[in-house]
Design a protein around this motif. Structure first.
Motif, PDB file in Angstrom:
ATOM      1  N   UNK A  68       4.493   3.923  -5.897  1.00  0.00           N
ATOM      2  CA  UNK A  68       3.991   3.294  -7.120  1.00  0.00           C
ATOM      3  C   UNK A  68       5.024   3.387  -8.243  1.00  0.00           C
ATOM      4  N   UNK A  69       5.684   4.528  -8.381  1.00  0.00           N
ATOM      5  CA  UNK A  69       6.706   4.673  -9.426  1.00  0.00           C
ATOM      6  C   UNK A  69       7.869   3.711  -9.169  1.00  0.00           C
ATOM      7  N   UNK A  70       8.270   3.556  -7.912  1.00  0.00           N
ATOM      8  CA  UNK A  70       9.374   2.651  -7.575  1.00  0.00           C
ATOM      9  C   UNK A  70       8.998   1.188  -7.784  1.00  0.00           C
ATOM     10  N   UNK A  71       7.724   0.873  -7.635  1.00  0.00           N
ATOM     11  CA  UNK A  71       7.249  -0.513  -7.749  1.00  0.00           C
ATOM     12  C   UNK A  71       6.172  -0.596  -8.833  1.00  0.00           C
ATOM     13  N   UNK A  72       6.504  -0.077  -9.998  1.00  0.00           N
ATOM     14  CA  UNK A  72       5.508   0.043 -11.071  1.00  0.00           C
ATOM     15  C   UNK A  72       4.927  -1.305 -11.501  1.00  0.00           C
ATOM     16  N   UNK A  73       5.674  -2.373 -11.332  1.00  0.00           N
ATOM     17  CA  UNK A  73       5.169  -3.699 -11.697  1.00  0.00           C
ATOM     18  C   UNK A  73       4.004  -4.130 -10.797  1.00  0.00           C
ATOM     19  N   UNK A  74       3.857  -3.467  -9.656  1.00  0.00           N
ATOM     20  CA  UNK A  74       2.773  -3.755  -8.715  1.00  0.00           C
ATOM     21  C   UNK A  74       1.874  -2.542  -8.498  1.00  0.00           C
ATOM     22  N   UNK A  75       1.851  -1.630  -9.457  1.00  0.00           N
ATOM     23  CA  UNK A  75       1.121  -0.369  -9.286  1.00  0.00           C
ATOM     24  C   UNK A  75      -0.340  -0.568  -8.870  1.00  0.00           C
ATOM     25  N   UNK A  76      -1.124  -1.381  -9.572  1.00  0.00           N
ATOM     26  CA  UNK A  76      -2.537  -1.510  -9.183  1.00  0.00           C
ATOM     27  C   UNK A  76      -2.718  -2.021  -7.752  1.00  0.00           C
ATOM     28  N   UNK A  77      -1.896  -2.980  -7.355  1.00  0.00           N
ATOM     29  CA  UNK A  77      -2.001  -3.523  -6.001  1.00  0.00           C
ATOM     30  C   UNK A  77      -1.572  -2.475  -4.965  1.00  0.00           C
ATOM     31  N   UNK A  78      -0.516  -1.726  -5.260  1.00  0.00           N
ATOM     32  CA  UNK A  78      -0.038  -0.699  -4.324  1.00  0.00           C
ATOM     33  C   UNK A  78      -1.080   0.400  -4.143  1.00  0.00           C
ATOM     34  N   UNK A  79      -1.673   0.836  -5.246  1.00  0.00           N
ATOM     35  CA  UNK A  79      -2.705   1.880  -5.173  1.00  0.00           C
ATOM     36  C   UNK A  79      -3.897   1.372  -4.373  1.00  0.00           C
ATOM     37  N   UNK A  80      -4.378   0.177  -4.710  1.00  0.00           N
ATOM     38  CA  UNK A  80      -5.546  -0.359  -4.006  1.00  0.00           C
ATOM     39  C   UNK A  80      -5.250  -0.584  -2.532  1.00  0.00           C
ATOM     40  N   UNK A  81      -4.043  -1.031  -2.216  1.00  0.00           N
ATOM     41  CA  UNK A  81      -3.674  -1.233  -0.815  1.00  0.00           C
ATOM     42  C   UNK A  81      -3.740   0.067  -0.026  1.00  0.00           C
ATOM     43  N   UNK A  82      -3.221   1.141  -0.622  1.00  0.00           N
ATOM     44  CA  UNK A  82      -3.254   2.435   0.073  1.00  0.00           C
ATOM     45  C   UNK A  82      -4.683   2.954   0.199  1.00  0.00           C
ATOM     46  N   UNK A  83      -5.484   2.800  -0.856  1.00  0.00           N
ATOM     47  CA  UNK A  83      -6.874   3.244  -0.784  1.00  0.00           C
ATOM     48  C   UNK A  83      -7.641   2.463   0.279  1.00  0.00           C
ATOM     49  N   UNK A  84      -7.391   1.163   0.380  1.00  0.00           N
ATOM     50  CA  UNK A  84      -8.045   0.356   1.415  1.00  0.00           C
ATOM     51  C   UNK A  84      -7.633   0.825   2.808  1.00  0.00           C
ATOM     52  N   UNK A  85      -6.351   1.144   2.962  1.00  0.00           N
ATOM     53  CA  UNK A  85      -5.851   1.643   4.246  1.00  0.00           C
ATOM     54  C   UNK A  85      -6.526   2.969   4.601  1.00  0.00           C
ATOM     55  N   UNK A  86      -6.648   3.865   3.620  1.00  0.00           N
ATOM     56  CA  UNK A  86      -7.301   5.147   3.863  1.00  0.00           C
ATOM     57  C   UNK A  86      -8.767   4.967   4.253  1.00  0.00           C
ATOM     58  N   UNK A  87      -9.476   4.060   3.581  1.00  0.00           N
ATOM     59  CA  UNK A  87     -10.887   3.798   3.925  1.00  0.00           C
ATOM     60  C   UNK A  87     -11.014   3.288   5.349  1.00  0.00           C
ATOM     61  N   UNK A  88     -10.143   2.370   5.730  1.00  0.00           N
ATOM     62  CA  UNK A  88     -10.168   1.846   7.105  1.00  0.00           C
ATOM     63  C   UNK A  88      -9.887   2.971   8.104  1.00  0.00           C
ATOM     64  N   UNK A  89      -8.919   3.836   7.783  1.00  0.00           N
ATOM     65  CA  UNK A  89      -8.605   4.966   8.656  1.00  0.00           C
ATOM     66  C   UNK A  89      -9.787   5.922   8.785  1.00  0.00           C
ATOM     67  N   UNK A  90     -10.523   6.140   7.684  1.00  0.00           N
ATOM     68  CA  UNK A  90     -11.696   7.010   7.734  1.00  0.00           C
ATOM     69  C   UNK A  90     -12.717   6.453   8.717  1.00  0.00           C
ATOM     70  N   UNK A  91     -12.984   5.157   8.620  1.00  0.00           N
ATOM     71  CA  UNK A  91     -13.966   4.532   9.517  1.00  0.00           C
ATOM     72  C   UNK A  91     -13.525   4.629  10.980  1.00  0.00           C
ATOM     73  N   UNK A  92     -12.243   4.379  11.218  1.00  0.00           N
ATOM     74  CA  UNK A  92     -11.706   4.468  12.574  1.00  0.00           C
ATOM     75  C   UNK A  92     -11.840   5.890  13.123  1.00  0.00           C
ATOM     76  N   UNK A  93     -11.477   6.868  12.295  1.00  0.00           N
ATOM     77  CA  UNK A  93     -11.544   8.270  12.709  1.00  0.00           C
ATOM     78  C   UNK A  93     -12.977   8.689  13.008  1.00  0.00           C
ATOM     79  N   UNK A  94     -13.903   8.327  12.131  1.00  0.00           N
ATOM     80  CA  UNK A  94     -15.306   8.709  12.343  1.00  0.00           C
ATOM     81  C   UNK A  94     -15.877   8.040  13.593  1.00  0.00           C
ATOM     82  N   UNK A  95     -15.528   6.790  13.852  1.00  0.00           N
ATOM     83  CA  UNK A  95     -16.010   6.099  15.060  1.00  0.00           C
ATOM     84  C   UNK A  95     -15.459   6.778  16.311  1.00  0.00           C
ATOM     85  N   UNK A  96     -14.169   7.125  16.297  1.00  0.00           N
ATOM     86  CA  UNK A  96     -13.562   7.793  17.452  1.00  0.00           C
ATOM     87  C   UNK A  96     -14.165   9.180  17.662  1.00  0.00           C
ATOM     88  N   UNK A  97     -14.427   9.877  16.551  1.00  0.00           N
ATOM     89  CA  UNK A  97     -15.031  11.207  16.630  1.00  0.00           C
ATOM     90  C   UNK A  97     -16.435  11.094  17.235  1.00  0.00           C
TER      91      UNK A  97
END
Length: 163
Positions: free
Chosen positions: A125-154
């Motif tokens: 985010x610091x390196x791409x500060x002009x896109x900070x909101x999109x970068x943060x939201x993209x990572x949060x979306x990725x983490x949410x998807x990973x949570x769902x995948x992990x819980x389903x596999x578990x």
């Protein structure tokens, strides 16, 4: 220094798992099995049972990281959480599970909150500060998807009827 909203950025999921709470508890505290279930965490091992563990993550770009985690919430069988540390003494993330007993099923609420410490997300985010909101939201979306995948596999791995 402006952190562009990284500190405190949070996401979470709510998933109904078709297993009783004691089985789900055994899964979320099985740190050594996360590598079987998670799309990102490839290894976990207790350093001190119920106190500290280590983990390794592999990201889609091939980057691998090593972190240590300190358990901060341990309320069997309802809540389990930990802070994540890199090379500094300040955590860069907090992960937590909350379990709600529904008899033969368990409602799982899993959350991630970015801390003040240094992380890959913060550096990006610091390196791409002009896109900070999109970068943060993209990572949060990725983490949410990973949570769902992990819980389903578990859930599949712990369900005796699936074997």
């Amino acid at each position: 220094m402006n952190d562009y909203g990284v500190t405190g950025a949070t996401t979470g999921v709510e998933v109904l798992i078709k297993l009783p709470i004691h089985k789900v508890w055994s899964g979320i505290t099985a740190i050594d099995r996360y590598g079987e279930w998670s799309p990102e965490c490839i290894y976990g091992a207790w350093l001190e049972k119920d106190v500290r563990f280590e983990a390794r993550n592999r990201f889609p770009n091939g980057l691998e990281t090593y972190v240590t985690c300190t358990v901060t919430v341990l309320e069997q069988p309802r809540r389990f959480g930990w802070d994540v540390y890199g090379d500094e003494s300040v955590p860069f993330a907090h992960w937590e599970y909350e379990l709600e007993d529904r008899g033969a099923e368990t409602l799982v609420r899993q959350s991630f909150t970015h801390g003040p410490g240094n992380s890959g997300m913060r550096m990006h985010v610091v390196q791409h500060s002009h896109r900070a909101p999109q970068a943060i939201q993209g990572r949060l979306d990725q983490l949410s998807a990973n949570m769902r995948t992990t819980l389903a596999a578990m859930e599949s791995a712990l369900d005796p009827d699936v074997a």
